[in-house]
Design an enzyme around this catalytic site. Structure first.
Site, short mmCIF file in Angstrom:
data_model
loop_
_atom_site.label_atom_id
_atom_site.label_comp_id
_atom_site.label_asym_id
_atom_site.label_seq_id
_atom_site.Cartn_x
_atom_site.Cartn_y
_atom_site.Cartn_z
N ASN A 61 -5.90 -0.59 -7.72
CA ASN A 61 -5.95 -2.06 -7.73
C ASN A 61 -5.20 -2.57 -8.94
OD1 ASN A 61 -8.12 -2.77 -5.51
ND2 ASN A 61 -8.79 -0.93 -6.59
N ARG B 63 -19.82 1.69 -6.11
CA ARG B 63 -20.17 0.81 -4.98
C ARG B 63 -20.71 1.69 -3.87
NH1 ARG B 63 -14.60 -2.35 -4.08
NH2 ARG B 63 -13.92 -0.20 -3.82
N ASP C 88 -9.89 3.33 -7.53
CA ASP C 88 -11.02 3.57 -6.62
C ASP C 88 -11.02 5.05 -6.25
OD1 ASP C 88 -11.71 0.95 -6.75
OD2 ASP C 88 -10.95 0.40 -4.77
N ARG D 291 -17.87 0.56 4.95
CA ARG D 291 -17.08 -0.07 3.89
C ARG D 291 -17.98 -0.36 2.70
NH1 ARG D 291 -15.33 -5.16 7.20
NH2 ARG D 291 -17.57 -5.09 7.44
N LYS E 220 0.82 -1.22 0.00
CA LYS E 220 0.00 0.00 0.00
C LYS E 220 0.86 1.27 0.00
CE LYS E 220 -4.47 -1.39 1.92
NZ LYS E 220 -4.48 -2.41 2.94
N ARG F 209 -15.16 2.70 -9.09
CA ARG F 209 -13.99 2.02 -9.64
C ARG F 209 -13.99 2.22 -11.16
NH1 ARG F 209 -11.71 -3.76 -7.90
NH2 ARG F 209 -11.49 -2.50 -6.02
N LYS G 251 -6.65 2.10 9.03
CA LYS G 251 -6.62 0.76 8.43
C LYS G 251 -5.19 0.23 8.46
CE LYS G 251 -6.87 2.95 3.86
NZ LYS G 251 -7.68 3.16 2.66
N GLU H 229 -7.48 4.22 -3.80
CA GLU H 229 -6.67 3.00 -3.95
C GLU H 229 -6.45 2.70 -5.43
OE1 GLU H 229 -6.81 -1.48 -2.03
OE2 GLU H 229 -8.11 0.06 -1.19
#
Length: 204
Positions: free
Chosen positions: A202, A144, A192, A152, A38, A124, A75, A200
């Site tokens: 991915n 989402r 994201d 979340r 990360k 995304r 996190k 983020e």
């Protein structure tokens, strides 16, 4: 790969072997080995990322929370899929020690500013060779939204899929991250995005 933590590393090793035999491997295995962590995300321009602190120091986390008015997300640096993710509100500050303890069991803690736009979920957007992926004029993307009061939006944490509306903010983020993605051989990635910030990248 949640249950098969060995799978990503093995994939990279086999990808490197295939490359040596002249096979075109996407995404580039050497880029993937950098991007697995990360911390990779912190190498992208600051303007597209939420304010972030990575530490194991409890006092630093408390100072960061105070600076941001008590609204932060905690996190673990290792791990994903919404495991051990805490939303800290001003009222939660008395319980901050317990939250930090729970997250820091797994090592370093990522503390991030909470973006109010996250209440509307995240988008995304798929990027192929540095360009937003499109098919018949439509962007390859989905939104989402979180389910009930769970912060979340991960699908396996109960998030729901919705149609995405791609905005100029989304496209601007792609412009900013394109050079590094292309340089690192990240041919196909999912970005994201919450509001005008990248949460983020991915790569698997």
């Amino acid at each position: 790969t949640g249950l098969r933590t060995w799978a990503q590393a093995s994939g990279i090793i086999f990808g490197r072997v295939a490359m040596r035999h002249g096979v075109i491997v996407l995404n580039d295995p050497n880029g993937l080995s950098k991007a697995m962590n990360k911390m990779y995300f912190q190498l992208f321009p600051e303007e597209v990322r939420p304010k972030t602190l990575i530490t194991r120091d409890r006092d630093e986390i408390k100072a960061f929370a105070k600076e941001l008015g008590g609204n932060i997300v905690l996190k673990p640096l290792q791990g994903s899929g919404g495991q051990s993710v805490f939303l800290v509100r001003p009222d939660d500050v008395p319980n901050l020690n317990q939250m930090i303890e729970a997250v820091s069991r797994e090592g370093y803690v990522i503390c991030q500013e909470y973006l109010p736009a996250a209440a509307e979920g995240d988008t995304r957007l798929f990027v192929m060779n540095g360009q937003p992926l499109r098919y018949k004029g439509k962007y390859a993307a989905f939104r989402r939204v979180r389910h009930g009061d769970d912060m979340r939006s991960n699908i396996h944490a109960g998030g729901k899929l919705r149609q995405a509306e791609i905005t100029s903010d989304h496209l601007k983020i792609v412009e900013i991250v394109r050079p590094k993605l292309v340089q690192d051989g990240m041919f196909l990635v999912g970005l994201d995005i919450v509001g005008d910030k990248l949460m983020e990248i991915n790569v698997f």
